[in-house]
Design a protein around this motif. Structure first.
Motif, PDB file in Angstrom:
ATOM      1  N   VAL A 144       0.758  -1.232   0.144  1.00 32.10           N
ATOM      2  CA  VAL A 144       0.218   0.196  -0.231  1.00 32.10           C
ATOM      3  C   VAL A 144       0.760   0.959   0.023  1.00 32.10           C
ATOM      4  O   VAL A 144       1.790   1.638   1.141  1.00 32.10           O
ATOM      5  CB  VAL A 144      -0.870   0.098   1.361  1.00 32.10           C
ATOM      6  N   LEU A 145       1.285   2.158  -1.626  1.00 32.76           N
ATOM      7  CA  LEU A 145       1.074   3.149  -0.908  1.00 32.76           C
ATOM      8  C   LEU A 145       0.300   4.250  -0.534  1.00 32.76           C
ATOM      9  O   LEU A 145      -0.610   4.622  -0.915  1.00 32.76           O
ATOM     10  CB  LEU A 145       1.403   3.871  -2.467  1.00 32.76           C
ATOM     11  N   HIS A 146       0.928   5.194   0.266  1.00 31.67           N
ATOM     12  CA  HIS A 146       0.432   6.369   1.007  1.00 31.67           C
ATOM     13  C   HIS A 146       0.646   6.899   1.231  1.00 31.67           C
ATOM     14  O   HIS A 146       2.084   6.864   1.773  1.00 31.67           O
ATOM     15  CB  HIS A 146      -0.517   5.975   2.294  1.00 31.67           C
ATOM     16  N   GLY A 147      -0.337   8.206   2.021  1.00 32.26           N
ATOM     17  CA  GLY A 147       0.859   9.529   2.596  1.00 32.26           C
ATOM     18  C   GLY A 147      -0.529  10.907   1.952  1.00 32.26           C
ATOM     19  O   GLY A 147      -0.980  10.926   1.339  1.00 32.26           O
ATOM     20  N   ALA A 148      -0.591  11.169   3.000  1.00 27.72           N
ATOM     21  CA  ALA A 148      -1.572  12.886   3.297  1.00 27.72           C
ATOM     22  C   ALA A 148       0.249  14.230   2.590  1.00 27.72           C
ATOM     23  O   ALA A 148      -0.962  15.141   1.631  1.00 27.72           O
ATOM     24  CB  ALA A 148      -1.589  13.213   4.042  1.00 27.72           C
ATOM     25  N   ARG A 149       0.893  13.683   2.938  1.00 26.03           N
ATOM     26  CA  ARG A 149       1.899  14.885   2.406  1.00 26.03           C
ATOM     27  C   ARG A 149       3.353  14.150   1.736  1.00 26.03           C
ATOM     28  O   ARG A 149       3.810  13.088   1.915  1.00 26.03           O
ATOM     29  CB  ARG A 149       2.708  15.691   3.606  1.00 26.03           C
ATOM     30  N   LEU A 150       4.435  14.830   0.998  1.00 28.60           N
ATOM     31  CA  LEU A 150       5.464  14.398   0.208  1.00 28.60           C
ATOM     32  C   LEU A 150       6.733  13.654   1.500  1.00 28.60           C
ATOM     33  O   LEU A 150       7.245  12.297   1.276  1.00 28.60           O
ATOM     34  CB  LEU A 150       5.905  15.608  -0.489  1.00 28.60           C
TER      35      LEU A 150
END
Length: 365
Positions: A144-150
């Motif tokens: 799972v690739l995830h993030g709210a910011r870089l």
């Protein structure tokens, strides 16, 4: 819904109502779709629906309301669900929403109609009102690739829950979308319009555009990369209606920038969406500005320079709104059918879902 000149606009058109509005339309195969509610402070349903059998029939069905989506599986979430991804070749789903301090992994039961939460994936950056964007690396060991910011971007192995990749940067740019392109690469789009292509086999060194697109104001952006086809394959859309097409080999400047004739800047840029048609080389669709979905041919030169006219506009969510609220519904999401080239699903804030197969009127000219 007839055209003023008597020409048929739709090969097929079916309207449905869900228990609650959804921002999720996620395909499983070519006859099933997942939807999920996003209301605050209540339990939201996650439903696995199959399309009516008559949508598989090739002959024209005309326009009439249908209410025979079949519910195959269902579950409940205590959170608002803003994104849901099915992990290919498994019975697993991953969801993201608010509060956004974790992702949830769900399993579709084999011997019952239940979708149940089986575990969570921690999100280390506590972002308050931001929620992690998600995408799936589907391989022997799905991630799972995830993030709210870089700065918070990472890939987590679904089985072991070990982190297999991180951006490793302090860059606090806010993300609007993530998209896995193949086993090793993904694309990101920031709300500022910044775009990048990342190879996970290397340390963080994305190919990216250095600045927002020319002609862009202070709007928010989303983007999608086309899987295959000729010409520029990255489309980015601004909340003011500016559409930019880029070649992945040179992201620094758009191949073409046009202004779409949207009625107003998007009232909720979180709902902004641009999608490539998987079965049509040069077509894409946009939504999130009002109650319509607009389809464009990106090779078209109709209209004045710098402007483009839609090839087709789906206005069904506006015309079929019979809730008497006075406020026109806003399209919350749309998606192309994986195999039927001119068939789309769209959902709106009034809980309606439409399945429609549009007619290319150019063929009858």
């Amino acid at each position: 819904m007839a055209h003023p000149c008597g020409r048929k606009l739709y090969q097929d058109f079916h309207a449905f109502d869900l228990p609650g509005a959804t921002r999720v339309l996620e395909w499983i195969g070519d006859k099933g779709v997942f939807v999920a509610g996003y209301e605050k402070l209540k339990k939201n349903e996650i439903l696995h629906l199959t399309l009516p059998p008559r949508l598989s029939v090739n002959e024209n069905q005309g326009l009439f309301p249908e209410r025979d989506f079949k519910v195959c599986h269902g579950g409940f979430s205590d959170r608002s669900i803003f994104d849901l991804k099915h992990v290919p070749d498994t019975r697993l789903l991953v969801t993201s929403g608010l509060p956004g301090c974790y992702l949830q992994v769900w399993q579709i039961a084999e011997d019952s109609d239940v979708i149940e939460a089986v575990r969570t994936i921690a999100v280390h950056e506590k972002e308050g009102s931001l929620w992690p964007r998600i995408a799936i690396f589907s391989s022997v060991a799905p991630g799972v690739l995830h993030g709210a910011r870089l700065s918070g971007l990472e890939v987590v192995d679904l089985e072991s829950q070990k982190v297999t990749y991180t951006s490793g940067v302090s860059d606090r740019e806010e993300l609007s979308s993530l998209q896995v392109l193949d086993a090793d690469t993904f694309a990101f789009c920031c709300t500022s319009g910044r775009l990048g292509l990342v190879d996970t086999r290397q340390k963080w060194a994305p190919a990216e555009n250095a600045s927002p697109s020319p002609g862009a104001g202070g709007g928010r952006w989303c983007a999608e990369v086309r899987g295959q086809g000729p010409g520029p394959s990255i489309a980015s859309l601004c909340s003011d209606g500016l559409l930019c097409l880029r070649d992945p080999r040179d992201l620094r400047r758009p191949v073409r920038s046009v202004r779409c004739p949207v009625s107003t800047p998007s009232p909720d840029p979180e709902l902004l969406r641009v999608t490539w048609a998987p079965g049509l080389d040069s077509c894409l669709a946009i939504s999130g500005f009002d109650g319509t979905v607009q389809v464009y041919d990106v090779t078209s030169r109709d209209g004045m320079e710098g402007h483009v006219e839609p090839l087709f506009t789906h206005r069904g969510h506006v015309f079929l709104d019979d809730h008497g609220t006075g406020a026109a519904p806003l399209v919350t999401t749309h998606t192309w059918h994986p195999h039927k080239s001119r068939t789309l699903l769209s959902a709106a804030s009034d809980t309606s879902v439409h399945v429609w197969d549009w007619v290319d009127l150019r063929a009858s000219r």
